[in-house]
Design a protein around this motif. Sequence first.
Motif, PDB file in Angstrom:
ATOM      1  N   PRO A  66       5.906  13.340  15.643  1.00  0.00           N
ATOM      2  CA  PRO A  66       5.320  14.628  16.038  1.00  0.00           C
ATOM      3  C   PRO A  66       4.027  14.404  16.812  1.00  0.00           C
ATOM      4  CG  PRO A  66       4.941  14.212  13.701  1.00  0.00           C
ATOM      5  CD  PRO A  66       5.815  13.102  14.188  1.00  0.00           C
ATOM      6  N   GLN A  67       3.892  15.114  17.938  1.00  0.00           N
ATOM      7  CA  GLN A  67       2.675  15.053  18.745  1.00  0.00           C
ATOM      8  C   GLN A  67       2.168  16.470  18.985  1.00  0.00           C
ATOM      9  OE1 GLN A  67       4.615  11.298  21.153  1.00  0.00           O
ATOM     10  NE2 GLN A  67       3.044  12.437  22.222  1.00  0.00           N
ATOM     11  N   THR A  68       1.064  16.579  19.673  1.00  0.00           N
ATOM     12  CA  THR A  68       0.423  17.885  19.834  1.00  0.00           C
ATOM     13  C   THR A  68       1.321  18.886  20.547  1.00  0.00           C
ATOM     14  OG1 THR A  68      -0.625  17.064  21.865  1.00  0.00           O
ATOM     15  CG2 THR A  68      -1.894  16.913  19.817  1.00  0.00           C
ATOM     16  N   ASP A  69       2.213  18.395  21.438  1.00  0.00           N
ATOM     17  CA  ASP A  69       3.089  19.299  22.185  1.00  0.00           C
ATOM     18  C   ASP A  69       4.501  19.366  21.603  1.00  0.00           C
ATOM     19  OD1 ASP A  69       3.692  16.695  22.821  1.00  0.00           O
ATOM     20  OD2 ASP A  69       4.080  17.095  24.941  1.00  0.00           O
ATOM     21  N   GLY A  70       4.678  18.866  20.387  1.00  0.00           N
ATOM     22  CA  GLY A  70       5.981  18.947  19.743  1.00  0.00           C
ATOM     23  C   GLY A  70       6.503  17.585  19.323  1.00  0.00           C
ATOM     24  N   LEU A  71       7.745  17.582  18.881  1.00  0.00           N
ATOM     25  CA  LEU A  71       8.380  16.358  18.395  1.00  0.00           C
ATOM     26  C   LEU A  71       8.893  15.526  19.572  1.00  0.00           C
ATOM     27  CD1 LEU A  71       9.073  15.069  15.616  1.00  0.00           C
ATOM     28  CD2 LEU A  71      11.358  16.071  15.867  1.00  0.00           C
ATOM     29  N   HIS A  72       8.504  14.245  19.596  1.00  0.00           N
ATOM     30  CA  HIS A  72       8.942  13.338  20.658  1.00  0.00           C
ATOM     31  C   HIS A  72       9.896  12.290  20.082  1.00  0.00           C
ATOM     32  CE1 HIS A  72       6.098  14.063  24.203  1.00  0.00           C
ATOM     33  NE2 HIS A  72       5.831  15.033  23.322  1.00  0.00           N
ATOM     34  N   THR A  73      10.876  11.919  20.913  1.00  0.00           N
ATOM     35  CA  THR A  73      11.832  10.886  20.522  1.00  0.00           C
ATOM     36  C   THR A  73      11.521   9.605  21.284  1.00  0.00           C
ATOM     37  OG1 THR A  73      13.549  12.536  20.109  1.00  0.00           O
ATOM     38  CG2 THR A  73      14.264  10.263  20.387  1.00  0.00           C
ATOM     39  N   LYS A 102      16.414  12.829  26.476  1.00  0.00           N
ATOM     40  CA  LYS A 102      17.222  13.470  25.427  1.00  0.00           C
ATOM     41  C   LYS A 102      17.439  14.944  25.738  1.00  0.00           C
ATOM     42  CE  LYS A 102      18.288  11.837  21.936  1.00  0.00           C
ATOM     43  NZ  LYS A 102      19.537  11.156  21.505  1.00  0.00           N
ATOM     44  N   LYS A 103      16.389  15.612  26.231  1.00  0.00           N
ATOM     45  CA  LYS A 103      16.527  17.026  26.587  1.00  0.00           C
ATOM     46  C   LYS A 103      17.522  17.198  27.736  1.00  0.00           C
ATOM     47  CE  LYS A 103      11.966  18.614  25.053  1.00  0.00           C
ATOM     48  NZ  LYS A 103      10.638  19.145  25.478  1.00  0.00           N
ATOM     49  N   ALA A 104      17.437  16.304  28.725  1.00  0.00           N
ATOM     50  CA  ALA A 104      18.369  16.373  29.854  1.00  0.00           C
ATOM     51  C   ALA A 104      19.800  16.135  29.383  1.00  0.00           C
ATOM     52  CB  ALA A 104      17.979  15.348  30.920  1.00  0.00           C
TER      53      ALA A 104
END
Length: 217
Positions: A66-73, A102-104
């Motif tokens: 988890p980072q300030t702008d959300g969950l990162h993989t 991952k989003k793409a």
Amino acid sequence: IYIKDHQGRSMLVNSRFKEILGVQSEAARGRTDLDLLPGVVAQQFQANDQRVLADGTSLHVEEQIPQTDGLHTYLSIKFPIYEESGRIRGICGIASDITAVKKAQEQLRRLSGSIMANQEKERAAIARELHDELGQVLTALRMDAVWLQSMLKREGLPGKERAAAMCDLIDTTIESVRSLAIRLRPGVLDDLGLVDALEWYTSEFERRFQIPCVFTH
């Protein structure tokens, strides 16, 4: 990039990892994942580290932070560090942020699913038109051909063989249209589901080509 000792204590972290952790360089040294990360995330890291230490081989794994702008993989490559004696001294990890990838991939998966769903709708529509409209026309045409055949036969007029051939040709065409409509979108798929549809398809294949088949799901 980070290096930990055999007990999981940080020996070195690069500037990017310090940004993610939100700590200064010296603050990270000697601390474990449980000291630096949320509990669930730390347990995830420790479990993967233990796999590397236990097997003595490298590991490719996805980890989430988890980072300030959300969950990162992150795609993490972890591998053991050996002493000259051959004993494992610690573990090194190199993690690359693949959140955008991952989003793409998820967007592409949804797009592919939408395309497939639209294709299925189109196939179902074509199958209905073949079965209902063209099938009805052919059936009516066959009835007329049968009537014509019976009239020619009763009156003793020439052409009854041609009418009989017309009936046979129409029967063959009706069967072809029916088979095409079923292959495009078998009704059993909508009525009974995929397994029954596949069982039907296997039986139909066996009937058409005389090849024994066994379907197991």
